[in-house]
Structure formats: structure tokens, C-alpha cells
Design a protein around this motif. Structure first.
Motif, PDB file in Angstrom:
ATOM      1  N   GLN A  37      17.891 -38.989 -77.197  1.00  0.00           N
ATOM      2  CA  GLN A  37      17.602 -37.814 -76.610  1.00  0.00           C
ATOM      3  C   GLN A  37      18.634 -37.107 -76.047  1.00  0.00           C
ATOM      4  OE1 GLN A  37      12.921 -37.873 -76.078  1.00  0.00           O
ATOM      5  NE2 GLN A  37      13.133 -40.077 -76.200  1.00  0.00           N
ATOM      6  N   SER A  38      19.513 -37.992 -76.145  1.00  0.00           N
ATOM      7  CA  SER A  38      20.550 -37.093 -74.897  1.00  0.00           C
ATOM      8  C   SER A  38      20.488 -35.503 -75.073  1.00  0.00           C
ATOM      9  CB  SER A  38      22.244 -37.648 -75.673  1.00  0.00           C
ATOM     10  OG  SER A  38      21.978 -38.986 -75.540  1.00  0.00           O
ATOM     11  N   HIS A  39      20.198 -34.928 -75.835  1.00  0.00           N
ATOM     12  CA  HIS A  39      20.411 -33.778 -75.711  1.00  0.00           C
ATOM     13  C   HIS A  39      19.496 -32.794 -75.041  1.00  0.00           C
ATOM     14  CE1 HIS A  39      24.544 -33.928 -78.132  1.00  0.00           C
ATOM     15  NE2 HIS A  39      23.877 -35.003 -78.936  1.00  0.00           N
ATOM     16  N   PHE A  97      24.567 -29.597 -84.841  1.00  0.00           N
ATOM     17  CA  PHE A  97      24.401 -30.646 -86.901  1.00  0.00           C
ATOM     18  C   PHE A  97      25.520 -30.556 -86.568  1.00  0.00           C
ATOM     19  CE2 PHE A  97      22.323 -25.527 -86.316  1.00  0.00           C
ATOM     20  CZ  PHE A  97      21.679 -25.351 -87.993  1.00  0.00           C
ATOM     21  N   ALA A  98      26.560 -31.328 -85.733  1.00  0.00           N
ATOM     22  CA  ALA A  98      27.645 -31.691 -85.814  1.00  0.00           C
ATOM     23  C   ALA A  98      27.296 -33.357 -85.842  1.00  0.00           C
ATOM     24  CB  ALA A  98      28.589 -31.843 -84.750  1.00  0.00           C
ATOM     25  N   MET A  99      28.346 -34.710 -86.239  1.00  0.00           N
ATOM     26  CA  MET A  99      27.624 -36.290 -86.556  1.00  0.00           C
ATOM     27  C   MET A  99      28.258 -36.928 -87.364  1.00  0.00           C
ATOM     28  SD  MET A  99      23.774 -37.707 -87.716  1.00  0.00           S
ATOM     29  CE  MET A  99      22.854 -36.695 -86.994  1.00  0.00           C
ATOM     30  N   GLY A 150      26.720 -33.590 -81.400  1.00  0.00           N
ATOM     31  CA  GLY A 150      27.611 -32.279 -81.047  1.00  0.00           C
ATOM     32  C   GLY A 150      25.978 -31.472 -81.016  1.00  0.00           C
ATOM     33  N   ASP A 151      26.070 -30.773 -79.935  1.00  0.00           N
ATOM     34  CA  ASP A 151      24.884 -29.852 -79.946  1.00  0.00           C
ATOM     35  C   ASP A 151      25.194 -27.974 -80.061  1.00  0.00           C
ATOM     36  OD1 ASP A 151      24.781 -29.208 -77.619  1.00  0.00           O
ATOM     37  OD2 ASP A 151      23.679 -30.624 -76.728  1.00  0.00           O
ATOM     38  N   MET A 152      24.758 -27.293 -79.784  1.00  0.00           N
ATOM     39  CA  MET A 152      25.024 -26.128 -80.134  1.00  0.00           C
ATOM     40  C   MET A 152      24.967 -25.188 -78.688  1.00  0.00           C
ATOM     41  SD  MET A 152      22.060 -24.405 -82.725  1.00  0.00           S
ATOM     42  CE  MET A 152      22.964 -22.657 -82.775  1.00  0.00           C
ATOM     43  N   ASN A 153      24.950 -26.079 -77.394  1.00  0.00           N
ATOM     44  CA  ASN A 153      25.502 -26.245 -76.430  1.00  0.00           C
ATOM     45  C   ASN A 153      27.084 -26.730 -75.786  1.00  0.00           C
ATOM     46  OD1 ASN A 153      23.991 -24.735 -73.558  1.00  0.00           O
ATOM     47  ND2 ASN A 153      23.763 -26.673 -72.904  1.00  0.00           N
ATOM     48  N   SER A 154      27.445 -26.686 -76.510  1.00  0.00           N
ATOM     49  CA  SER A 154      28.718 -27.248 -77.007  1.00  0.00           C
ATOM     50  C   SER A 154      28.721 -28.834 -76.237  1.00  0.00           C
ATOM     51  CB  SER A 154      29.787 -26.714 -75.159  1.00  0.00           C
ATOM     52  OG  SER A 154      29.241 -26.448 -74.493  1.00  0.00           O
ATOM     53  N   ARG A 179      25.105 -40.975 -71.405  1.00  0.00           N
ATOM     54  CA  ARG A 179      24.551 -39.505 -71.011  1.00  0.00           C
ATOM     55  C   ARG A 179      25.516 -38.284 -70.281  1.00  0.00           C
ATOM     56  NH1 ARG A 179      19.255 -39.915 -72.951  1.00  0.00           N
ATOM     57  NH2 ARG A 179      18.426 -42.198 -72.498  1.00  0.00           N
ATOM     58  N   ILE A 180      26.473 -38.940 -70.596  1.00  0.00           N
ATOM     59  CA  ILE A 180      27.620 -38.068 -69.951  1.00  0.00           C
ATOM     60  C   ILE A 180      28.461 -37.257 -71.091  1.00  0.00           C
ATOM     61  CG2 ILE A 180      30.175 -37.456 -68.141  1.00  0.00           C
ATOM     62  CD1 ILE A 180      28.386 -40.307 -67.076  1.00  0.00           C
ATOM     63  N   PRO A 181      27.950 -35.704 -71.306  1.00  0.00           N
ATOM     64  CA  PRO A 181      29.086 -35.184 -72.201  1.00  0.00           C
ATOM     65  C   PRO A 181      30.068 -35.269 -72.722  1.00  0.00           C
ATOM     66  CG  PRO A 181      27.930 -33.822 -70.975  1.00  0.00           C
ATOM     67  CD  PRO A 181      27.390 -35.122 -70.452  1.00  0.00           C
ATOM     68  N   PHE A 182      30.516 -34.807 -73.182  1.00  0.00           N
ATOM     69  CA  PHE A 182      31.922 -34.854 -73.246  1.00  0.00           C
ATOM     70  C   PHE A 182      32.540 -33.524 -73.102  1.00  0.00           C
ATOM     71  CE2 PHE A 182      32.011 -38.689 -75.987  1.00  0.00           C
ATOM     72  CZ  PHE A 182      32.803 -39.537 -75.127  1.00  0.00           C
ATOM     73  N   ALA A 183      32.646 -32.974 -71.958  1.00  0.00           N
ATOM     74  CA  ALA A 183      33.090 -31.587 -71.779  1.00  0.00           C
ATOM     75  C   ALA A 183      34.733 -30.522 -72.480  1.00  0.00           C
ATOM     76  CB  ALA A 183      32.584 -31.305 -70.580  1.00  0.00           C
ATOM     77  N   GLY A 184      34.148 -29.407 -72.585  1.00  0.00           N
ATOM     78  CA  GLY A 184      35.441 -28.897 -72.971  1.00  0.00           C
ATOM     79  C   GLY A 184      35.451 -27.627 -74.204  1.00  0.00           C
ATOM     80  N   HIS A 185      34.077 -27.948 -74.658  1.00  0.00           N
ATOM     81  CA  HIS A 185      34.239 -26.296 -75.944  1.00  0.00           C
ATOM     82  C   HIS A 185      33.895 -25.292 -74.371  1.00  0.00           C
ATOM     83  CE1 HIS A 185      36.060 -27.681 -79.844  1.00  0.00           C
ATOM     84  NE2 HIS A 185      35.386 -28.596 -79.560  1.00  0.00           N
ATOM     85  N   THR A 186      33.509 -24.287 -75.191  1.00  0.00           N
ATOM     86  CA  THR A 186      33.111 -22.999 -74.422  1.00  0.00           C
ATOM     87  C   THR A 186      31.082 -22.765 -75.465  1.00  0.00           C
ATOM     88  OG1 THR A 186      34.183 -22.187 -75.580  1.00  0.00           O
ATOM     89  CG2 THR A 186      34.527 -22.798 -73.450  1.00  0.00           C
ATOM     90  N   SER A 187      31.626 -23.091 -76.711  1.00  0.00           N
ATOM     91  CA  SER A 187      30.482 -22.671 -77.435  1.00  0.00           C
ATOM     92  C   SER A 187      30.121 -24.015 -78.524  1.00  0.00           C
ATOM     93  CB  SER A 187      30.511 -21.625 -78.643  1.00  0.00           C
ATOM     94  OG  SER A 187      29.986 -20.784 -79.132  1.00  0.00           O
ATOM     95  N   SER A 188      29.289 -23.489 -79.918  1.00  0.00           N
ATOM     96  CA  SER A 188      28.015 -24.329 -79.476  1.00  0.00           C
ATOM     97  C   SER A 188      29.433 -25.748 -80.758  1.00  0.00           C
ATOM     98  CB  SER A 188      27.699 -23.810 -80.988  1.00  0.00           C
ATOM     99  OG  SER A 188      27.719 -24.800 -82.055  1.00  0.00           O
ATOM    100  N   VAL A 189      29.157 -27.084 -81.184  1.00  0.00           N
ATOM    101  CA  VAL A 189      30.054 -27.890 -81.456  1.00  0.00           C
ATOM    102  C   VAL A 189      29.043 -27.809 -82.748  1.00  0.00           C
ATOM    103  CG1 VAL A 189      30.870 -30.584 -81.431  1.00  0.00           C
ATOM    104  CG2 VAL A 189      30.182 -29.455 -79.746  1.00  0.00           C
TER     105      VAL A 189
END
Length: 510
Positions: free
Chosen positions: A270-272, A278-280, A292-296, A314-324
Motif C-alpha cells: 500500500q506504499s502508493h 503500471f510499472a512492475m 512505479g506509479d503515475m505520481n512519479s 516507505r521512502i520512494p525513489f525520487a527523480g521522475h517528473t511524470s508517470s513511471v
């Protein structure tokens, strides 16, 4: 659950009045259902009786025997209406490629000589995603008739009617035709002898189902501690993990009863939050699950090797600015993975550093939908974008200084006329990959093919368009193709899912 009939696919020959002109082997197009060529079967409602069912359904081979002779380069000529006059002039050989116009009296028919095997499965609800499952004593066997297992997730019209399906496809026999392409006569005779009994038998589909809350955006399977496990990305924003070992046992062991607890997921990530994705991808080295979710956001869920317990991060990988859009673990580096995003970038990450990716490359001028990491040449990565471009990247040229820099791929193809929906490298041939597009094409490519100017000039003149020399094969016949996968053990077997159902086939070219 029951799946009824499969229908003959139409491809590879254009009919002109009483004569049939052969086309390029393997260029297929779906027949018109209004003409009676498609007899749709349906899955029974899984919820009328039990959540899990074991009904056996017949699957009818889509490639029936055809009355064909070889014509020079392996293309087939239908001589049904040529008459008995041996002196009649043979019809002109033409090449058909997707996008070329057909006259009102022309239609495409399947060229069975282009396939070693071809089966077409129609289902009640379309599936956006599926994955092969390596299971059973014959998991590695390529002896016909084939038996194989897969998991798939539905996109039902009603929220509550979705399911995770565990499928067993058996008695998948070879396509019956007069030519076997590249096979020599001795090899053909031996293989025909092996498949003699199967030729007159219908393929069989057996299935188990688990009720799934909401549509399944993506499904991926793996093996953990000798048990088969599947993960599903739900449209609700949750990722469910299922132990499907008992379902597979029920499909192979007469009288085996699937326990009640197997009907429910063994864990829910339930992390997202409520963000859909879609990404898995599962890690084959340590069992970690990337999502990976649509919230980057990208999260990894680890599984303890000793206890089997799941530990979500619980801590996401941050960097993308759009949907993964897609994720792939490195085939050689335990802590490295790649991501593709609608922000037009491909990024390489080290799990030990979450604040920023190790490498960021501006890969396309449109959303990057899919990526595939080559398991035989780990420096190669393939990507497909929303503008139909398929690119191949040599990651040895990537450096951390490339952030947001437009790099040049080692190869790039603009053949598809709509977004690339799936791409995957062949599991054993490092230069071969398959791609699918929203233009209803599945294309097979071999990057090792060298350009022959004279041959390509002749080919392009016949086709009246430019054909890349690396393009090996075009498969059509499905509508709204979503995902393709090579079978990891059965060399050259490819399966695809689309809005119109499933195809499972093997061509003579790969």
C-alpha cells in the motif's frame, strides 16, 4: 472457467477474383467478424459458483490445413482455382506490408508456412497484461504438442468481475501446412512423426481464477523458495501478491483441491496510496519487487529470504517528473534497475541511493512507454515511445554527467505508426527482440542483420516503401495489442495479449 472456440486468422495472401496472389510470409491481418470468420468464445462467470474453478475448455487451433504449394522464396500460392491446365501462367507474386491499401475485392489470409505454431484464444474480458510461469516437468521442453502455463489479469466491464487467471495451455500442436520454411526434409519428417497424434487433437485450456478487486493493470510472476508467486498492479492503487503454487497443482494433479486461503492475496503493498500504476518487475537475484506509479514514485518491496515476510519501503525513489511507465532490474547488477517515464527519460538507479538516479538520459521526444534490458548483452537496453519509435541504447556510453542530455541510440526504428506498447529481448538470442504497437502489429527484429543495398532496393521497390533490413517478421490479426512475452524456456515461442484475446505462436524465422 471455460474458453470456447478459437477462430482462423486471416493473413498473408490477397485474393484477386478467382486467383490468389501470395504475400510476404507472416504479414497477418484479422478477418472480418461480420463474414463469419470469428466465432467468439466466452469465459463463464467465475462468481456464479466458486471463486476458483477447474472446468476444462476446448481451444480450437486457428491454423487449419491449407491447400498451398511453395512458391520460390517460401511464400505460398493457393492453387484451388487454378484449374488443371499446367500451362496456365502462375499468378504474380506481391509483397503486402501494413499500411498498404487493399482493393474492395481483396482480403488477407493466413500464410501457415510462415509459422511453426499458431493458436488464437478468445476470452470474455480483455487482459492488459500476462506473464509466463515456469512450471511442471515439461517447462523446458519444446517437443510438440506443447504445454505451458501463464498468469493474466482481466479488465472487466464491471469492477467486481475482475480476476487473476492461472492458465494451463496444453496440446498446442504445430501448424499444419505443406512447407516448413527453413527445415530440411529429414528434420521435418522427424518433427512430423513426433506430432502425428497431436495434429488431430484440439488444444486444451484449463484455468483457475482468484477474484481481484478492480482491473489488473499489470501482472508479473516469479519463483521464491520453490513456490510460484505473482504480483498484480490493481487500478485501485494497490499491489497484491499471490501464492499461485496450489492453483498450478490443481491444474496438474487430478483431484487436488485448492485451499480456501489461496483465493486471497498473501500480501498487499500500500506504499502508493491511491495512486494507480503500471510499472512492475521482480528481481531474479533477491526477490525484490519494484513498483512505479503515475505520481512519479518508485518503491521496492523486499522479501526476507529466511522468513518469507514482505518488507515494504516507505521512502520512494525520487527523480521522475511524470508517470513511471516501466521498470526493469539489471540482469547482472543486484542493486541496479532502470525506469522509463512519460517525462521522456530513461533513468538508471542504484538501490542504495534514493535521492537521485545515477544516470538520467533524455531518450525520446515523447512518453517512454516500455523498456527491456538485454539478459545476454547487459549493456543493451531497448525502449519504445508514444510516437512509435523503437530505440536501442548502448549503456556503456552513459555517464553520470549525461543528466537530461539527449543521447544518440545505437539503433532507432520508426516502423510502427502508433505508440509502442511492449518490447522484449529474446531470452537466448542477444541480437533479437520483439515489439508491439497500438497499430496492431507485432514486429520481430534482428540487429545482427547487415544492410544489403541491392537486396533492400529490390525489396523496397516491390513493397513500394522502405523496409528496414533488421525487420524479420510482422505478425498481425489482433486488435489493440497490449503486451508480448517470449517464453523464457521454449525457444522462439511468443505470446501476446490484446483487446481481441491471446495469440501464442512460433515463427519459422526465429
Amino acid at each position: 472457467m471455460e474458453a470456447d472456440v478459437l477462430s482462423p486468422q486471416k493473413s498473408a495472401a490477397v485474393a484477386h477474383g478467382d486467383d490468389t496472389v501470395p504475400l510476404k510470409a507472416g504479414t497477418t491481418k484479422k478477418a472480418d467478424a461480420a463474414n463469419g470468420d470469428v466465432d467468439m468464445g466466452e469465459f463463464e462467470d467465475a462468481w456464479d459458483d466458486e471463486l476458483v474453478s477447474e472446468d476444462e475448455g476446448d481451444v480450437v487451433d486457428c491454423a487449419s490445413e491449407s491447400d498451398e504449394d511453395e512458391a520460390g522464396n517460401g511464400m505460398a500460392v493457393d492453387d484451388e482455382d487454378q484449374g488443371d491446365d499446367e500451362e496456365d501462367k502462375e499468378p504474380e507474386v506481391k509483397v503486402y506490408l501494413p499500411g498498404q491499401a487493399l482493393a474492395a475485392d481483396e482480403q488477407l489470409e493466413v500464410d501457415n508456412s510462415a509459422y511453426m505454431m499458431l493458436h488464437d484464444l478468445k476470452v470474455e474480458w480483455p487482459c492488459l497484461s500476462f506473464d509466463f510461469v515456469g512450471y511442471g516437468a515439461d517447462a523446458d521442453s519444446l517437443n510438440y504438442p506443447l504445454t505451458t502455463y501463464a498468469v493474466a489479469g482481466t479488465q472487466a466491464a464491471q469492477f467486481g468481475r475482475n480476476s487473476l487467471m492461472i492458465l494451463k495451455m496444453s496440446r498446442l500442436h504445430k501448424t499444419q501446412n505443406d512447407g516448413r520454411g527453413d527445415l530440411d526434409s529429414d528434420q521435418e519428417e522427424d518433427e512430423d512423426a513426433d506430432d502425428t497424434n497431436a495434429a488431430d487433437e484440439d488444444p486444451i485450456l484449463e484455468s483457475q481464477a482468484c477474484k481481484h478487486q478492480g482491473g489488473v493493470n499489470r501482472v508479473r510472476a516469479t519463483t521464491f523458495q520453490n513456490r510460484c508467486v505473482a504480483a498484480t498492479w490493481a487500478e485501485t492503487g494497490k499491489v497484491h501478491i499471490w501464492d499461485i503454487e496450489s492453483h498450478l497443482q490443481a491444474l496438474t494433479t487430478p483431484g487436488f483441491i485448492t485451499p480456501a486461503e489461496a483465493k486471497l492475496p498473501i500480501y498487499t503493498v500500500q506504499s502508493h496510496g491511491r495512486h494507480e500504476g503500471f510499472a512492475m518487475d521482480w528481481s531474479h537475484s533477491h526477490g525484490g519487487l519494484l513498483t512505479g506509479d503515475m505520481n512519479s514514485n518508485i518503491y521496492v518491496t523486499q522479501r526476507d529470504a529466511s522468513t518469507g515476510a514482505f518488507r515494504p519501503d516507505r521512502i520512494p525513489f525520487a527523480g521522475h517528473t511524470s508517470s513511471v511507465e516501466d521498470l526493469q532490474w539489471s540482469p547482472t547488477e543486484r542493486n541496479v534497475f532502470a525506469s522509463a517515464s512519460a517525462d521522456q527519460t530513461v533513468r538508471i538507479w542504484d538501490c542504495r541511493q534514493k535521492k537521485r538516479p545515477a544516470i538520467t538520459v533524455h531518450a525520446h521526444d515523447a512518453d517512454v512507454n516500455v523498456i527491456s534490458w538485454n539478459r545476454n548483452a547487459s549493456y543493451l537496453l531497448a525502449s519504445g515511445s508514444d510516437d512509435g519509435v523503437l530505440s536501442i541504447w548502448d549503456m556503456r556510453s552513459f555517464t553520470s554527467k549525461d543528466a537530461q542530455k539527449q543521447r544518440t541510440p545505437v539503433a532507432s526504428f520508426k516502423w510502427h505508426r502508433a505508440p509502442i506498447t511492449s518490447v522484449e529481448w529474446h531470452p537466448t538470442e542477444e541480437s533479437v527482440l520483439a515489439a508491439s504497437g497500438a497499430d496492431d502489429q507485432i514486429t520481430l527484429w534482428d540487429l545482427s542483420v547487415e544492410h544489403d543495398a541491392e537486396e533492400m532496393q529490390e525489396m523496397n521497390a516491390a513493397a513500394q516503401m522502405e523496409v528496414p533490413p533488421q525487420l524479420l517478421f510482422i505478425h498481425q490479426g489482433q486488435t489493440d495489442i497490449k503486451e508480448i512475452h517470449w517464453h523464457p524456456k521454449k525457444a522462439g515461442v511468443l505470446m501476446s495479449t490484446a483487446g481481441s484475446g491471446f495469440n501464442i505462436f512460433k515463427t519459422i524465422s526465429v
